[in-house]
Design an enzyme around this catalytic site. Structure first.
Site, PDB file in Angstrom:
ATOM      1  N   ASP A  16      -1.316  -0.636   6.051  1.00  0.00           N
ATOM      2  CA  ASP A  16      -1.677  -0.160   7.385  1.00  0.00           C
ATOM      3  C   ASP A  16      -3.142  -0.359   7.717  1.00  0.00           C
ATOM      4  OD1 ASP A  16      -2.194   2.016   5.382  1.00  0.00           O
ATOM      5  OD2 ASP A  16      -3.030   2.999   7.157  1.00  0.00           O
ATOM      6  N   ASP A  73       0.868  -1.156   0.000  1.00  0.00           N
ATOM      7  CA  ASP A  73       0.000   0.000   0.000  1.00  0.00           C
ATOM      8  C   ASP A  73       0.917   1.221   0.000  1.00  0.00           C
ATOM      9  OD1 ASP A  73      -2.424   1.594   0.504  1.00  0.00           O
ATOM     10  OD2 ASP A  73      -1.582   1.828   2.515  1.00  0.00           O
ATOM     11  N   LEU A  74       0.403   2.382  -0.407  1.00  0.00           N
ATOM     12  CA  LEU A  74       1.233   3.587  -0.444  1.00  0.00           C
ATOM     13  C   LEU A  74       0.951   4.517   0.735  1.00  0.00           C
ATOM     14  CD1 LEU A  74       1.136   4.429  -4.276  1.00  0.00           C
ATOM     15  CD2 LEU A  74       2.948   3.270  -3.005  1.00  0.00           C
ATOM     16  N   ASP A  75      -0.198   5.201   0.697  1.00  0.00           N
ATOM     17  CA  ASP A  75      -0.504   6.220   1.701  1.00  0.00           C
ATOM     18  C   ASP A  75      -0.526   5.642   3.112  1.00  0.00           C
ATOM     19  OD1 ASP A  75      -0.771   8.065  -0.333  1.00  0.00           O
ATOM     20  OD2 ASP A  75      -2.949   7.872  -0.458  1.00  0.00           O
TER      21      ASP A  75
END
Length: 236
Positions: free
Chosen positions: A186, A16-18
């Protein structure tokens, strides 16, 4: 590092990025403020504020839930519907929406990726194939992340997480079975539940001081839990 499920050999790590690879909170707050300010300036809609804008987004999300899995398309459509409601012409709508979206995306990419994160990705890339699976609208290369072999975005290449589309598409791209992917994220719903239900392994990065038992959305346990990306280097 904690393990909740049988940990199997894997060949691919997807991220995942953000809020997984960098702190996205202040960036998105600033980008949203800039978006609304530019939209107010160019549209000259006097009663436009955060509350009315959110109401338009909510309305469009109810009407077009699948389209809104692409967060950029969602924002554009909500803006266009609002401008239509206020009597703007097609030419005005195109001009305003293009300019405002460009302004928003510029601030959306004002992200400083920690040097530690970049170093960790570089080391992992020496051993594993890497992918990014995101529900957001950040272009990794635009913020200095060029370690990914492939980037899949919710609503563009398939249904957004937690739907299995992007996880399975990643497996197909690399020619591996889903369980040979370790997805790191997250969010206990989009990342953990999505990966597990797709047959992948899930690494949850817990950035709080809470136990997983304290999270009401922990309906499926991850394969593993980490508190820092640095712990992934123990897998090399």
């Amino acid at each position: 590092m904690k393990f909740y499920r049988t940990f199997l050999p894997f060949k691919v790590i997807s991220f995942d990025l953000d809020d997984t690879l960098y702190d996205n909170r202040e960036v998105i707050r600033t980008a949203n403020r800039e978006f609304l300010s530019r939209l107010q300036q160019t549209s000259q809609i006097s009663d436009l504020n955060e509350e009315t804008w959110q109401a338009w987004k909510d309305r469009v999300a109810q009407q077009e839930p699948v389209l809104c899995e692409d967060v950029t398309a969602w924002r554009k459509l909500a803006m266009q519907r609002m401008l239509e409601h206020h009597g703007k012409s097609a030419v005005e709508i195109q001009y305003i929406s293009q300019g405002v979206m460009q302004h928003f995306l510029e601030f959306r990419h004002e992200i400083s990726v920690p040097s530690k994160t970049i170093a960790i990705l570089n080391l992992l890339k020496q051993r594993y194939r890497l992918a990014a699976i995101t529900n957001g609208n950040v272009t990794p290369r635009r913020i200095g992340l060029n370690q990914f072999d492939v980037v899949y975005c919710g609503g563009l290449q398939g249904r957004a997480k937690p739907h299995r589309d992007l996880f399975h598409r990643t497996a197909e791209y690399f020619g591996v079975r889903p369980h040979e992917i370790l997805h790191i994220g997250d969010n206990l719903v989009t990342d953990v539940r999505g990966a597990i239900q797709a047959g992948c392994q899930a690494g949850w990065i817990n950035l709080s001081d809470k136990s997983i038992r304290e999270f009401s959305d922990a309906t499926l346990l991850p394969t593993m839990e980490i508190s820092d990306l640095l712990q992934l280097l123990d897998l090399i």
